[in-house]
Design an enzyme around this catalytic site. Structure first.
Site, short mmCIF file in Angstrom:
data_model
loop_
_atom_site.label_atom_id
_atom_site.label_comp_id
_atom_site.label_asym_id
_atom_site.label_seq_id
_atom_site.Cartn_x
_atom_site.Cartn_y
_atom_site.Cartn_z
N ASP A 166 0.63 -1.36 0.01
CA ASP A 166 0.03 -0.09 -0.03
C ASP A 166 0.72 1.43 0.01
O ASP A 166 2.19 1.26 -0.22
CB ASP A 166 -1.12 -0.07 1.03
CG ASP A 166 -2.11 -1.13 1.03
OD1 ASP A 166 -2.44 -1.44 -0.36
OD2 ASP A 166 -2.62 -1.69 2.04
N LYS A 167 0.34 2.32 0.22
CA LYS A 167 0.85 3.84 0.14
C LYS A 167 2.07 3.85 0.76
O LYS A 167 2.30 3.56 1.80
CB LYS A 167 0.09 4.65 0.55
CG LYS A 167 0.30 6.15 0.49
CD LYS A 167 -0.62 7.21 1.04
CE LYS A 167 0.14 8.48 1.09
NZ LYS A 167 -1.00 9.50 1.85
#
Length: 507
Positions: A166-167
């Site tokens: 993810d980010k």
């Protein structure tokens, strides 16, 4: 419209006996006539079958005999008429269609996730896969129709990642599978020339057509880079049930006062939160004592084996089978100095991880070391008792390697295919990690003091954790405070400025 039924009796009465029309057998260029299709109009003759290909001369079947006076098709023979194929006329602006064969491959890659909103392609967002698809189309490895802009469709090239990040999360050893054109001998160089420097493809490996990067990946190794100063013991009054409080002679009446939400009341001399003067120079001078490092390693070893991790994720109940996970190993490395800060690398090897699981595993270990909580607490966390375990920031997390042992042993070796492995490229990967991953983690910590901010928030909410961080290593539900947020969601501020990690509910 259905094809004629083969019948020795051409009458309509004979045709009506058939409820499942059959396709005529075509064995030569001439075909016997057959009865009309009972499901079609008697005024419209059945259309003959055709075999057409866009790459070969076309042909069609035409029926001889014409029609009688009533307009019905006369009995006759099917005869194939050859039609010469001509290429479609190119219009201005049309690109040359690429008909070169695609092969199923596994791409071995690394990337620095800084500045990207995760790996998975997401229209309107800058992602690692978005950059990869653009590069693949640029060098002609895949069709631009399938991998360009917001219309990119991973399914058209059988694209799949071994693990989702993810980010802001990095990866040193990620694998993706897809179908691509590999005729150019320097296709990897072309790809890297088209990619940003923080995304590298090391090589491709020819795999079986049924290879699926996620399903064939039987285990994953994650690394967590931790600054050792977070292991320093906090103000004992913040954790009055802990071993450090007992050693300091903390009594009930000297506990740090809190409001009805469990927040420390500042001005009480607690020595934490807004009263704590942060000195980056002090963090740089800190070197973890050997006994703390040994204690950390011992705690991490308790994760090995199969346990219930419902306390280490969100939205999971103890009774759910998916909360049970198998950890192969969890080890702490030798501390090293980078950017004037001392760091320790923690590596966990497991089959698959739930959302926040690794960060909460590290979070529990950090809190136990800080408060000198007995190892016996570990067993308690795997039982049907709900506690809120803080998760460390996402900043230090990276996907170290995806492993395909079963595929390599059972399929690749038997079919004499190359294994899906990073070993031949490890030297280049280690260099990339130092230049693009470790450096970014250190740079952000020095600029933002991310881990200090996390400690500050945790200690300001210490009442959420102090009731189960006890000197006897037992979780006593009778001492659970009314303000406790041990419902699986956790303190929304704990780990602010972080990002989700391992990916989704499962890798």
């Amino acid at each position: 419209m259905k094809h004629p039924i083969e019948s020795s009796d051409p009458s309509p009465a004979a045709a009506e006996e058939h409820t499942a029309p059959k396709r005529p057998k075509i064995e030569s260029t001439e075909h016997p006539a057959s009865a009309p299709d009972p499901d079609s109009s008697t005024d419209s003759p059945a259309a003959p079958p055709t075999t057409e290909s866009s790459d070969q001369p076309k042909s069609k079947l035409q029926k001889e005999g014409g029609r009688d006076k009533g307009g019905k098709q006369k009995a006759g023979k099917w005869k194939r008429e050859k039609i010469e194929w001509t290429p479609r006329e190119k219009k201005e602006g049309d690109e040359e269609s690429d008909r070169r064969p695609k092969r199923k491959v596994a791409l071995l890659m690394s990337f620095c996730g800084t500045g990207y909103k995760g790996m998975q392609i997401n229209p309107g967002s800058q992602t690692i896969e978005g950059e990869l698809f653009k590069a693949l189309a640029t060098v002609g490895a895949v069709s631009k129709d399938n991998c360009s802009g917001d219309s990119a469709d991973p399914h058209k090239i059988s694209f799949m990642r071994a693990a989702r990040t993810d980010k802001g999360v990095h990866a040193a050893g990620q694998v993706v599978s897809l179908k691509m054109i590999i005729e150019d001998s320097d296709i990897i160089k072309q790809l890297n020339d088209s990619l940003p420097a923080q995304i590298r493809v090391w090589d491709y490996v020819r795999v079986t057509n049924g290879f699926h990067a996620k399903n064939q990946c039987d285990s994953r190794i994650y690394e967590y880079l931790l600054p050792t100063y977070v292991l320093e013991s906090p103000e004992p009054r913040l954790y009055p049930n802990s071993t450090i409080a007992r050693k300091s002679g903390i009594l009930e009446e000297t506990k740090a006062p809190r409001d009805d939400q469990g927040f420390i009341v500042f001005g009480s001399g607690s020595g934490s939160g807004s009263e704590n003067t942060w000195d980056p120079a002090e963090a740089k001078r800190y070197r973890v004592p050997r006994d703390k490092l040994e204690r950390l390693a011992l705690i991490l070893q308790q994760y090995k084996g199969t346990n219930n991790y419902h306390n280490f994720t969100v939205g999971k109940r103890f009774s759910e089978k998916s909360a049970t996970r198998y950890i192969i190993s969890f080890e702490a490395g030798t501390p090293f100095v980078e950017g004037d800060l001392e760091w320790v690398s923690l590596k966990v090897h497991g089959q698959a991880f739930m959302i926040h699981q690794i960060r909460k595993m590290v979070g529990l270990a950090v809190m136990m070391v800080r408060t000198e909580t007995p190892i016996s607490l570990m067993t308690e966390t795997f039982t049907n008792v709900k506690i809120n375990i803080p998760k460390v920031p996402g900043l230090g997390l990276l996907l170290e390697q995806t492993i395909f042992k079963a595929y390599n042993d059972k399929i690749a070796s038997k079919e004499e295919r190359p294994p899906v492995a990073f070993t031949p490229y490890q030297e280049s990967i280690d260099k990339f990690k130092r230049e693009w991953i470790y450096s970014k983690i250190v740079e952000e910590e020095l600029a933002e003091s991310t881990f200090h901010q996390w400690l500050d928030v945790i200690d300001s909410h210490s009442g959420e954790y102090s009731w189960w961080l006890r000197a006897d290593g037992k979780i006593n539900l009778d001492e659970k405070p009314a303000f406790s947020n041990a419902n699986g969601k956790g303190n929304p501020n704990a780990g602010a400025a972080d990002s989700d990690e391992e990916g989704g509910q499962d890798d």
